[in-house]
Design an enzyme around this catalytic site. Structure first.
Site, PDB file in Angstrom:
ATOM      1  N   ILE A 147      -7.908 -16.568 -29.006  1.00  0.00           N
ATOM      2  CA  ILE A 147      -7.280 -15.497 -28.214  1.00  0.00           C
ATOM      3  C   ILE A 147      -7.089 -14.261 -29.098  1.00  0.00           C
ATOM      4  O   ILE A 147      -7.327 -13.127 -28.668  1.00  0.00           O
ATOM      5  CB  ILE A 147      -5.947 -15.965 -27.596  1.00  0.00           C
ATOM      6  CG1 ILE A 147      -6.204 -17.107 -26.609  1.00  0.00           C
ATOM      7  CG2 ILE A 147      -5.238 -14.808 -26.895  1.00  0.00           C
ATOM      8  CD1 ILE A 147      -4.971 -17.716 -25.971  1.00  0.00           C
ATOM      9  N   ARG A 224       4.613 -18.524 -26.919  1.00  0.00           N
ATOM     10  CA  ARG A 224       5.583 -19.370 -26.233  1.00  0.00           C
ATOM     11  C   ARG A 224       6.957 -18.774 -26.492  1.00  0.00           C
ATOM     12  O   ARG A 224       7.216 -18.258 -27.591  1.00  0.00           O
ATOM     13  CB  ARG A 224       5.549 -20.808 -26.782  1.00  0.00           C
ATOM     14  CG  ARG A 224       4.365 -21.640 -26.339  1.00  0.00           C
ATOM     15  CD  ARG A 224       4.506 -22.062 -24.869  1.00  0.00           C
ATOM     16  NE  ARG A 224       3.435 -22.928 -24.443  1.00  0.00           N
ATOM     17  CZ  ARG A 224       2.317 -22.510 -23.855  1.00  0.00           C
ATOM     18  NH1 ARG A 224       2.116 -21.225 -23.641  1.00  0.00           N
ATOM     19  NH2 ARG A 224       1.402 -23.383 -23.461  1.00  0.00           N
ATOM     20  N   ASP A 247       5.593 -11.996 -22.275  1.00  0.00           N
ATOM     21  CA  ASP A 247       5.097 -12.796 -21.148  1.00  0.00           C
ATOM     22  C   ASP A 247       5.811 -14.137 -21.115  1.00  0.00           C
ATOM     23  O   ASP A 247       5.727 -14.858 -20.138  1.00  0.00           O
ATOM     24  CB  ASP A 247       3.586 -13.008 -21.270  1.00  0.00           C
ATOM     25  CG  ASP A 247       3.024 -13.734 -20.062  1.00  0.00           C
ATOM     26  OD1 ASP A 247       3.349 -13.320 -18.927  1.00  0.00           O
ATOM     27  OD2 ASP A 247       2.288 -14.721 -20.238  1.00  0.00           O
ATOM     28  N   GLU A 252      12.716 -20.383 -19.869  1.00  0.00           N
ATOM     29  CA  GLU A 252      11.813 -20.004 -18.792  1.00  0.00           C
ATOM     30  C   GLU A 252      12.074 -20.927 -17.616  1.00  0.00           C
ATOM     31  O   GLU A 252      12.146 -22.132 -17.844  1.00  0.00           O
ATOM     32  CB  GLU A 252      10.341 -20.195 -19.234  1.00  0.00           C
ATOM     33  CG  GLU A 252       9.659 -18.932 -19.635  1.00  0.00           C
ATOM     34  CD  GLU A 252       8.230 -19.142 -20.105  1.00  0.00           C
ATOM     35  OE1 GLU A 252       7.491 -19.910 -19.452  1.00  0.00           O
ATOM     36  OE2 GLU A 252       7.851 -18.532 -21.119  1.00  0.00           O
ATOM     37  N   HIS A 271       5.249 -15.349 -17.522  1.00  0.00           N
ATOM     38  CA  HIS A 271       4.270 -16.293 -18.099  1.00  0.00           C
ATOM     39  C   HIS A 271       2.991 -16.336 -17.255  1.00  0.00           C
ATOM     40  O   HIS A 271       2.586 -17.391 -16.749  1.00  0.00           O
ATOM     41  CB  HIS A 271       4.878 -17.696 -18.246  1.00  0.00           C
ATOM     42  CG  HIS A 271       4.165 -18.535 -19.278  1.00  0.00           C
ATOM     43  ND1 HIS A 271       4.789 -19.520 -20.012  1.00  0.00           N
ATOM     44  CD2 HIS A 271       2.873 -18.535 -19.705  1.00  0.00           C
ATOM     45  CE1 HIS A 271       3.912 -20.089 -20.831  1.00  0.00           C
ATOM     46  NE2 HIS A 271       2.739 -19.506 -20.648  1.00  0.00           N
ATOM     47  N   ALA A 273       0.098 -14.411 -18.388  1.00  0.00           N
ATOM     48  CA  ALA A 273      -0.988 -13.747 -19.129  1.00  0.00           C
ATOM     49  C   ALA A 273      -2.348 -14.403 -18.878  1.00  0.00           C
ATOM     50  O   ALA A 273      -3.347 -13.725 -18.675  1.00  0.00           O
ATOM     51  CB  ALA A 273      -0.668 -13.716 -20.618  1.00  0.00           C
TER      52      ALA A 273
HETATM   53  C1  OXD Z   1      -1.517 -21.535 -22.068  1.00  0.00           C
HETATM   54  C2  OXD Z   1      -0.718 -20.514 -21.365  1.00  0.00           C
HETATM   55  O1  OXD Z   1      -1.004 -22.234 -22.960  1.00  0.00           O
HETATM   56  O2  OXD Z   1      -1.253 -19.871 -20.443  1.00  0.00           O
HETATM   57  O3  OXD Z   1      -2.680 -21.694 -21.723  1.00  0.00           O
HETATM   58  O4  OXD Z   1       0.454 -20.317 -21.694  1.00  0.00           O
END
Ligand code: OXD
Length: 308
Positions: A147, A224, A247, A252, A271, A273
Site C-alpha cells: 500500500i 488501524r 480513516d 471503532e 474505515h 479507505a
Molecule cells: C484492511 C482494511 O485491512 O481495509 O484491508 O482495513
C-alpha cells in the site's frame, strides 16, 4: 473440497475452479450453509464487526483461512495448528492509496472547511483563502509495503519528496527503520501511517511521535486505530498545532460524543479507505488463485507468519 466464502456475488467472481471444489456462501458465523465438517478453505466475512474467529475451533477439517482484509491483526496467532492464515495483500492497494491521496489533498486544500461553508451557503473566499498546497511537501510514509508503494506512485506527480520507513530497514531501497522516526518526523510535512497492527506498532503514534512532528504537519492514519494513542491524538490535535486525516480510530465506531468529532483540523472517515467497488473482483481473483494453488498442492501466497 468445501470452500466457504462470505459474499453470494463471490461465486460468479471466482470463475472456473478445479474439479471437486464446492463453494458455499457463509455470510455470517451464526448462519452456516451446511455441516462444518469438510470445510477446508474458509474466507471469513470482511471487517464485519462480528468476531468470526470463534468459528475457528469449530471447523475440524479447516486447512486455510484466506482473509479479504490487508490487515490480519484480528486473526494472527488465533488459527489452530495446521491451518494456514493468508491476508489479502495487494487487494486494497488501489482503494487505500486513492483514499490517502484524497485525504491529503482535502486537508491541504481545506475542502472540509469549504464543505462546511457550502452547507451554510457561505462564499468563504475571504475567510478561507489562500489554502496550503501539496507541491514541495515532504511526505513520510511509515509502512513501506504494497500500500505504501501504491501511495508513493500516486503522490509522485504532485512534486513531493518521500521518506520511507519500515519495521526492517532496507538501505538498498532507501527504506529507514522505525527506530529512526525521532530524527525523521521533524522533517516531515505529511506523515502517512500504514503499518500493520502488531504488538510492536500498537501505540506507535504517541505523545512523543506527535510532538516530533513540525507545526502545521498532517498526520494520515489508514492503518488501524490502535496504532495511534487516542488520548495523545486528542490532546495534540486540540491545540490546533497539527492536522489529521483518520480513516481508523480507537474505538471503532467512534462514539457520537467523542471529542475527535468536534475538531476542525481533523477529517474523519468510517474505515472506508479500502472499500471501493473494485474491491470484490480483486479480492475474489486472489481467492480463486489461492483455491487453485491449494487444490494443486502448491504453496499459498500472502501467508501470515507467526511473528505478525
Ligand atoms: C484492511 C482494511 O485491512 O481495509 O484491508 O482495513
Amino acid at each position: 473440497m468445501k470452500v466457504w466464502i462470505p459474499h453470494p456475488a463471490g461465486r460468479a467472481l471466482l470463475g472456473e475452479l478445479p474439479p471437486g471444489v464446492t463453494v458455499e456462501v457463509a455470510e455470517h458465523p451464526s448462519r452456516l450453509p451446511s455441516e462444518v465438517a469438510g470445510v477446508r478453505f474458509w474466507v471469513p466475512p470482511f471487517l464485519s464487526g462480528v468476531d468470526a474467529t470463534a468459528l475457528l475451533g469449530r471447523l475440524p477439517d479447516l486447512r486455510v483461512v484466506q482473509l479479504l482484509s490487508a490487515g490480519a491483526d484480528a486473526w494472527a496467532g488465533r488459527v489452530p495448528p495446521g491451518v494456514t492464515l493468508c491476508d489479502a495483500r495487494g487487494v486494497h492497494d488501489v482503494g487505500t492509496a486513492e483514499w490517502v491521496v484524497a485525504a491529503i489533498l482535502s486537508q491541504v486544500r481545506g475542502f472540509p472547511a469549504f464543505a462546511l461553508a457550502q452547507s451554510r451557503r457561505e462564499w468563504a473566499y475571504d475567510r478561507l483563502c489562500p489554502t496550503d498546497e501539496l507541491a514541495g511537501k515532504r511526505v513520510l510514509i511509515v509502512g513501506a509495503g504494497s500500500i505504501g508503494a501504491a501511495v508513493r506512485a500516486r503522490l509522485a506527480p504532485f512534486e513531493v519528496t518521500f521518506t520511507l520507513v519500515a519495521r526492517t530497514p532496507r538501505p538498498a531501497e532507501g527504506v529507514h527503520g522505525v527506530d529512526e522516526l525521532p530524527a525523521l518526523l521533524p522533517e516531515a510535512d505529511v506523515v502517512v501511517v500504514l503499518v500493520p497492527l502488531t504488538d510492536a506498532t500498537r501505540g506507535l503514534v504517541d505523545e512523543k511521535f506527535l510532538a516530533a512532528m513540525p507545526d502545521g504537519a498532517l498526520l494520515v492514519n489508514a492503518a488501524r486505530g490502535p496504532v495511534a494513542r487516542t488520548d495523545a491524538l486528542v490532546a495534540e490535535l486540540t491545540t490546533g498545532r497539527l492536522r489529521a486525516a483518520l480513516d481508523v480510530t480507537d474505538p471503532e465506531p467512534l462514539p457520537a460524543d467523542h471529542p475527535l468529532w468536534e475538531l476542525p483540523n481533523v477529517l474523519l472517515t468510517p474505515h472506508v479507505a479500502g472499500s471501493v467497488r473494485g474491491l470484490l473482483p480483486r479480492a475474489y481473483r486472489l481467492v480463486a488463485e489461492q483455491v487453485r494453488r491449494f487444490a494443486a498442492g502448491e504453496p499459498l501466497v500472502n501467508a501470515v507468519s507467526d511473528g505478525y
